[in-house]
Design a protein around this motif. Structure first.
Motif, short mmCIF file in Angstrom:
data_model
loop_
_atom_site.label_atom_id
_atom_site.label_comp_id
_atom_site.label_asym_id
_atom_site.label_seq_id
_atom_site.Cartn_x
_atom_site.Cartn_y
_atom_site.Cartn_z
N MET A 139 7.18 0.20 3.07
CA MET A 139 6.60 0.30 2.51
C MET A 139 6.17 -0.17 1.38
SD MET A 139 4.70 2.87 5.26
CE MET A 139 2.82 2.25 5.23
N THR A 297 1.36 6.62 -1.01
CA THR A 297 0.26 5.91 -0.81
C THR A 297 -0.01 7.35 0.14
OG1 THR A 297 0.83 4.13 0.53
CG2 THR A 297 0.21 4.07 -1.89
N ASP A 298 -1.65 7.54 0.71
CA ASP A 298 -2.13 7.64 1.96
C ASP A 298 -1.85 7.04 3.04
OD1 ASP A 298 -3.41 9.51 0.52
OD2 ASP A 298 -5.71 8.95 0.14
N GLU A 299 -1.59 5.78 2.88
CA GLU A 299 -1.24 4.68 4.01
C GLU A 299 0.59 5.16 4.00
OE1 GLU A 299 -0.74 0.38 5.13
OE2 GLU A 299 -1.59 0.62 3.94
N MET A 300 1.06 5.32 3.43
CA MET A 300 2.38 5.61 3.81
C MET A 300 2.70 7.12 4.22
SD MET A 300 4.30 3.66 -0.25
CE MET A 300 5.57 4.47 -0.14
N ALA A 302 0.69 8.73 5.62
CA ALA A 302 0.22 8.49 7.33
C ALA A 302 1.41 8.26 8.26
CB ALA A 302 -1.45 7.73 7.88
N ALA A 303 2.27 7.05 7.76
CA ALA A 303 2.91 6.06 8.83
C ALA A 303 4.18 7.09 8.69
CB ALA A 303 3.35 4.70 8.16
#
Length: 329
Positions: A139, A297-300, A302-303
């Protein structure tokens, strides 16, 4: 050589305060030394935590060549050290001999399994932790090419490798460039060669490189930082070695394994047998701190947290190399 080793052991014992009557712990490190910033140092921190909390000192020895192993272990056993913890699979042969003779003492070995009633075998699911950092690597990668630098080419390190490949590919990596440092124990302590391998992978397009190579990994992280790329540390939290340039570290809780072995010895609750420590058992994880929080990041986050939960729940199986030496990913 025998006189030198015994002299070192004696000198180590002399500088330490008196032991508690019921526990006299000892730890033997593997090649690379206790300040390798990785595997051995994690073991050292576990021993230090035990000493800080209990006031009970321990003796230690840093092996510098294979011929010292049995002699050093036997000397600790003769002295009645208990429990005795060995960091690294290479202690297996010496342990089998000595533990069978000293059945009244407790021993623990990290990264191998010895089938004796007075031996605790501590192995880890390195592939699970490596799967998580593989997700983060993919990511974070702009090229979608990531690298892996292993230490000595052995099945243990291939567990790290295979899990990393699986995690990276699950998160969109198109290529995982993989190299081992060598096929002898020298591969654990060659930062210069680690740096060279990392540079080669970066030249091939990798922009995130994971090092599972003991002290050699320090060179990998340095090379990645120098090239403006990201590294991933291993065993200990290595995020601070190159602040802002280490994406995360795959934490292998060798420190907890050593601490628990010492504490169980003190409390009279030490038991032998195999302990296989993965995400569910708190044996592996990924590291977050002030040094890398701007990189994830927040996306990373969360994943990787979803993947972690799915692995713990048994919804995702993280593979290892198969019997015919193939990684299923």
């Amino acid at each position: 050589m025998k006189r030198i080793v015994l002299g070192l052991l004696a000198a180590t014992a002399m500088v330490l305060p008196a032991f508690a009557a019921d526990v006299q712990p000892a730890i033997l490190y593997d090649l690379g030394g206790k300040f390798d910033k990785s595997f051995n140092e994690a073991a050292f921190h576990g021993a230090e935590k035990f000493k800080a909390e209990t006031g009970v000192a321990y003796v230690e020895f840093e092996v510098s060549n294979a011929s010292q192993r049995e002699q050093a272990l036997r000397r600790f056993a003769e002295d009645g050290r208990n429990p005795i913890v060995m960091a690294g699979f290479a202690w297996e042969d010496a342990l089998k001999k000595v533990a069978a003779e000293y059945t009244d003492l407790n021993f623990a070995i990290i990264d191998d399994a010895v089938d004796l009633p007075n031996v605790r075998s501590l192995v880890f699911k390195e592939n699970e932790g490596s799967y998580l950092v593989g997700i983060l690597a993919a990511m974070a990668s702009k090229s979608k090419k990531v690298g892996f630098v292993g230490g000595m080419d052995i099945p243990l390190i291939r567990k790290f490798e295979c899990g990393y490949v699986g995690g990276a590919k699950s998160a969109g990596a198109t290529d995982v460039i993989q190299n081992m440092t060598g096929d002898t124990p020298a591969a654990w302590n060659d930062p210069a060669k680690g740096g060279e391998i990392a540079k080669t992978q970066i030249d091939q397009g990798a922009d995130v490189v994971y090092a599972a190579a003991g002290g050699t990994g320090v060179g990998v992280l340095q090379a990645a930082a120098d090239a403006g790329k990201l590294g991933i540390g291993v065993d200990s939290n290595q995020n601070g070695l190159q602040p802002g340039k280490v994406l995360t570290s795959m934490m292998k809780r060798v420190d907890v394994a050593v601490y628990n072995a010492f504490m169980d010895g003190k409390n009279g609750t030490f038991k032998g047998g195999v302990q296989n420590l993965g995400l569910k058992e708190g044996g592996v994880d990924y590291a977050m701190d002030d040094n890398n929080k701007a990189l994830v990041t927040d996306e990373m986050k969360a994943a990787v947290e979803k993947a972690k939960a799915d692995i713990i729940a048994g919804k995702v199986e993280v593979h290892d190399y198969t019997a015919d030496n193939k990684c299923p990913y």
